[in-house]
Design a protein around this motif. Structure first.
Motif, PDB file in Angstrom:
ATOM      1  N   GLY A 183       0.787  -1.231   0.000  1.00 41.45           N
ATOM      2  CA  GLY A 183       0.000   0.000   0.000  1.00 41.45           C
ATOM      3  C   GLY A 183       0.815   1.275   0.000  1.00 41.45           C
ATOM      4  N   THR A 184       2.120   1.192  -0.284  1.00 45.01           N
ATOM      5  CA  THR A 184       2.949   2.403  -0.249  1.00 45.01           C
ATOM      6  C   THR A 184       3.089   3.074  -1.610  1.00 45.01           C
ATOM      7  OG1 THR A 184       4.862   0.922  -0.336  1.00 45.01           O
ATOM      8  CG2 THR A 184       4.290   1.828   1.812  1.00 45.01           C
ATOM      9  N   SER A 185       2.527   2.478  -2.671  1.00 45.18           N
ATOM     10  CA  SER A 185       2.600   3.099  -3.998  1.00 45.18           C
ATOM     11  C   SER A 185       1.319   2.822  -4.764  1.00 45.18           C
ATOM     12  CB  SER A 185       3.784   2.530  -4.787  1.00 45.18           C
ATOM     13  OG  SER A 185       3.696   2.862  -6.159  1.00 45.18           O
ATOM     14  N   THR A 186       0.948   3.735  -5.633  1.00 50.30           N
ATOM     15  CA  THR A 186      -0.220   3.528  -6.497  1.00 50.30           C
ATOM     16  C   THR A 186       0.201   3.176  -7.930  1.00 50.30           C
ATOM     17  OG1 THR A 186      -0.260   5.895  -6.977  1.00 50.30           O
ATOM     18  CG2 THR A 186      -1.678   5.124  -5.188  1.00 50.30           C
ATOM     19  N   LEU A 187       1.494   2.953  -8.143  1.00 51.69           N
ATOM     20  CA  LEU A 187       1.964   2.738  -9.527  1.00 51.69           C
ATOM     21  C   LEU A 187       1.385   1.463 -10.139  1.00 51.69           C
ATOM     22  CD1 LEU A 187       3.963   3.957 -11.686  1.00 51.69           C
ATOM     23  CD2 LEU A 187       5.573   2.204 -10.911  1.00 51.69           C
ATOM     24  N   LEU A 188       1.387   0.367  -9.363  1.00 49.19           N
ATOM     25  CA  LEU A 188       0.885  -0.910  -9.877  1.00 49.19           C
ATOM     26  C   LEU A 188      -0.526  -1.114  -9.334  1.00 49.19           C
ATOM     27  CD1 LEU A 188       4.100  -3.041  -9.185  1.00 49.19           C
ATOM     28  CD2 LEU A 188       3.442  -1.894 -11.313  1.00 49.19           C
ATOM     29  N   ALA A 189      -1.498  -1.271 -10.219  1.00 50.78           N
ATOM     30  CA  ALA A 189      -2.902  -1.339  -9.796  1.00 50.78           C
ATOM     31  C   ALA A 189      -3.129  -2.440  -8.763  1.00 50.78           C
ATOM     32  CB  ALA A 189      -3.791  -1.556 -11.012  1.00 50.78           C
ATOM     33  N   ASP A 190      -2.437  -3.574  -8.921  1.00 53.64           N
ATOM     34  CA  ASP A 190      -2.647  -4.693  -7.999  1.00 53.64           C
ATOM     35  C   ASP A 190      -1.620  -4.742  -6.872  1.00 53.64           C
ATOM     36  OD1 ASP A 190      -4.846  -5.468  -9.498  1.00 53.64           O
ATOM     37  OD2 ASP A 190      -3.618  -6.691 -10.844  1.00 53.64           O
ATOM     38  N   GLY A 191      -0.839  -3.691  -6.719  1.00 57.48           N
ATOM     39  CA  GLY A 191       0.160  -3.648  -5.651  1.00 57.48           C
ATOM     40  C   GLY A 191       1.356  -4.526  -5.965  1.00 57.48           C
ATOM     41  N   GLY A 192       2.236  -4.661  -4.993  1.00 62.85           N
ATOM     42  CA  GLY A 192       3.466  -5.425  -5.191  1.00 62.85           C
ATOM     43  C   GLY A 192       4.594  -4.532  -5.677  1.00 62.85           C
ATOM     44  N   ARG A 193       5.697  -5.169  -5.972  1.00 62.82           N
ATOM     45  CA  ARG A 193       6.913  -4.426  -6.324  1.00 62.82           C
ATOM     46  C   ARG A 193       7.617  -5.113  -7.484  1.00 62.82           C
ATOM     47  NH1 ARG A 193      12.433  -5.057  -4.562  1.00 62.82           N
ATOM     48  NH2 ARG A 193      13.569  -3.093  -4.800  1.00 62.82           N
ATOM     49  N   ILE A 194       8.160  -4.298  -8.359  1.00 65.36           N
ATOM     50  CA  ILE A 194       9.002  -4.803  -9.444  1.00 65.36           C
ATOM     51  C   ILE A 194      10.406  -4.275  -9.228  1.00 65.36           C
ATOM     52  CG2 ILE A 194       9.436  -4.738 -11.931  1.00 65.36           C
ATOM     53  CD1 ILE A 194       6.408  -4.295 -12.307  1.00 65.36           C
ATOM     54  N   ASN A 195      11.386  -5.133  -9.404  1.00 63.10           N
ATOM     55  CA  ASN A 195      12.774  -4.702  -9.374  1.00 63.10           C
ATOM     56  C   ASN A 195      13.445  -5.159 -10.654  1.00 63.10           C
ATOM     57  OD1 ASN A 195      15.796  -5.843  -8.531  1.00 63.10           O
ATOM     58  ND2 ASN A 195      15.346  -3.788  -7.851  1.00 63.10           N
ATOM     59  N   LEU A 196      14.129  -4.231 -11.302  1.00 61.19           N
ATOM     60  CA  LEU A 196      14.899  -4.559 -12.507  1.00 61.19           C
ATOM     61  C   LEU A 196      16.374  -4.500 -12.136  1.00 61.19           C
ATOM     62  CD1 LEU A 196      13.137  -2.068 -14.965  1.00 61.19           C
ATOM     63  CD2 LEU A 196      12.504  -4.432 -14.457  1.00 61.19           C
ATOM     64  N   THR A 197      17.149  -5.515 -12.507  1.00 59.93           N
ATOM     65  CA  THR A 197      18.599  -5.385 -12.335  1.00 59.93           C
ATOM     66  C   THR A 197      19.293  -5.633 -13.660  1.00 59.93           C
ATOM     67  OG1 THR A 197      18.644  -7.626 -11.390  1.00 59.93           O
ATOM     68  CG2 THR A 197      18.922  -5.806  -9.857  1.00 59.93           C
ATOM     69  N   LEU A 198      20.103  -4.653 -14.022  1.00 58.05           N
ATOM     70  CA  LEU A 198      20.859  -4.698 -15.268  1.00 58.05           C
ATOM     71  C   LEU A 198      22.261  -5.195 -14.983  1.00 58.05           C
ATOM     72  CD1 LEU A 198      20.213  -1.228 -16.900  1.00 58.05           C
ATOM     73  CD2 LEU A 198      19.590  -3.461 -17.816  1.00 58.05           C
ATOM     74  N   ARG A 199      22.704  -6.158 -15.771  1.00 55.68           N
ATOM     75  CA  ARG A 199      24.038  -6.733 -15.534  1.00 55.68           C
ATOM     76  C   ARG A 199      24.819  -6.938 -16.832  1.00 55.68           C
ATOM     77  NH1 ARG A 199      22.279 -10.490 -11.432  1.00 55.68           N
ATOM     78  NH2 ARG A 199      20.588  -9.465 -10.317  1.00 55.68           N
ATOM     79  N   ARG A 200      26.082  -6.651 -16.757  1.00 52.92           N
ATOM     80  CA  ARG A 200      27.019  -7.123 -17.773  1.00 52.92           C
ATOM     81  C   ARG A 200      27.467  -8.513 -17.323  1.00 52.92           C
ATOM     82  NH1 ARG A 200      28.732  -6.336 -23.128  1.00 52.92           N
ATOM     83  NH2 ARG A 200      30.250  -8.007 -23.269  1.00 52.92           N
ATOM     84  N   VAL A 201      27.280  -9.499 -18.159  1.00 54.91           N
ATOM     85  CA  VAL A 201      27.539 -10.882 -17.748  1.00 54.91           C
ATOM     86  C   VAL A 201      28.917 -11.357 -18.224  1.00 54.91           C
ATOM     87  CG1 VAL A 201      26.723 -13.276 -17.928  1.00 54.91           C
ATOM     88  CG2 VAL A 201      25.080 -11.376 -17.790  1.00 54.91           C
ATOM     89  N   THR A 202      29.180 -11.209 -19.535  1.00 61.47           N
ATOM     90  CA  THR A 202      30.438 -11.725 -20.099  1.00 61.47           C
ATOM     91  C   THR A 202      31.493 -10.629 -20.117  1.00 61.47           C
ATOM     92  OG1 THR A 202      29.917 -11.125 -22.383  1.00 61.47           O
ATOM     93  CG2 THR A 202      29.086 -13.253 -21.601  1.00 61.47           C
ATOM     94  N   LEU A 203      32.746 -11.036 -20.220  1.00 56.29           N
ATOM     95  CA  LEU A 203      33.820 -10.070 -20.326  1.00 56.29           C
ATOM     96  C   LEU A 203      33.891  -9.578 -21.765  1.00 56.29           C
ATOM     97  CD1 LEU A 203      36.451 -11.946 -18.179  1.00 56.29           C
ATOM     98  CD2 LEU A 203      35.361  -9.759 -17.626  1.00 56.29           C
ATOM     99  N   PRO A 204      33.869  -8.264 -21.945  1.00 50.79           N
ATOM    100  CA  PRO A 204      33.970  -7.745 -23.315  1.00 50.79           C
ATOM    101  C   PRO A 204      35.327  -8.146 -23.924  1.00 50.79           C
ATOM    102  CG  PRO A 204      33.462  -5.993 -21.724  1.00 50.79           C
ATOM    103  CD  PRO A 204      33.788  -7.219 -20.938  1.00 50.79           C
ATOM    104  N   ASN A 205      35.336  -8.454 -25.276  1.00 49.37           N
ATOM    105  CA  ASN A 205      36.669  -8.748 -25.823  1.00 49.37           C
ATOM    106  C   ASN A 205      37.318  -7.500 -26.393  1.00 49.37           C
ATOM    107  OD1 ASN A 205      34.820 -11.196 -26.748  1.00 49.37           O
ATOM    108  ND2 ASN A 205      34.666  -9.649 -28.273  1.00 49.37           N
TER     109      ASN A 205
END
Ligand code: MD6
Ligand code: FE
Length: 205
Positions: A183-205
């Motif tokens: 109940g702390t946000s009105t962003l999502l109609a059904d409540g709950g939380r979304i978290n996005l995490t962005l990651r670099r996985v492989t080593l760039p060559n």
């Protein structure tokens, strides 16, 4: 902006309300293509309380037999993951201080009772890249400590639109979500939380 510990950066309300709404719209399309699934703990098969999906060329998955890993396809549909939304890539370019783009965007959905135990993010080879996290919807208590499980921990509240970067000397700290605050946000109609995490996985060559 606040540096909570060396390399642990907190950016409150990095995304404004309109941007948060646009991200949620984009995520609805992503979840249609790549439905949320329930990961399992390695070996025991115990289900996570969080449901997940991914976008990007690689996605993080976990099941009893295969354990934690990155793979190029959805575990249930077998399809490639959808692309990472452009607005999220822009945040990475602006904040990550890393020359290459992320490969994975893990999408975690927390129903009101979901939580995530203390863990380290260390399934990536590119440990020189930070992990960039975006919170949407209900606020949550984020607990973080040091690089050893026994280290003292602190907790902060993460709100909708906040960004956290875990990098540098904090890249391997233990962290988790103690609980979602319903109940702390009105962003999502059904409540709950979304978290996005962005990651670099492989080593760039
Ligand atoms: C969450 N976040 O906020 C869980 N991992 O729902 C994470 O596990 C996390 O916030 C790596 C870096 C930043 C994070
Ligand atoms: Fe994590």
């Amino acid at each position: 902006m606040a540096e909570l510990a060396p390399g642990l950066i907190y950016l409150p309300t990095y995304f404004d309300r309109a941007q948060q709404q646009q991200l949620v719209e984009t995520l609805r399309d992503i979840v249609k293509e790549a439905p949320l699934f329930t990961p399992q703990m390695p070996k025991t098969g115990k289900p996570f309380s969080v449901r997940m999906t991914n976008c990007g060329s690689l996605g993080w998955v976990s099941d009893r037999l295969g354990g934690y890993r990155y793979q190029a396809h959805h575990p249930l549909t077998g399809l490639a993951w959808p692309a990472i939304p452009e607005r999220i890539l822009t945040a990475w370019r602006d904040l990550a201080g890393y020359p290459n783009l992320p490969e994975a965007c893990l999408v975690n959905y927390y129903a009101p009772n979901a939580r995530m135990g203390l863990h380290q993010d260390r399934d990536e080879l590119a440990l020189d890249a930070p992990v960039l996290s975006v919170s949407l919807g209900d606020s949550a208590l984020f607990r973080y400590g040091g690089t050893q499980r026994k280290d003292r921990t602190k907790s902060i509240r993460l709100h909708s639109g906040d960004v956290v970067l875990i990098g540098g000397a904090s890249r391997l700290i233990f962290h988790g979500i103690e609980r979602v605050l319903p109940g702390t946000s009105t962003l999502l109609a059904d409540g709950g939380r979304i978290n996005l995490t962005l990651r670099r996985v492989t080593l760039p060559n």
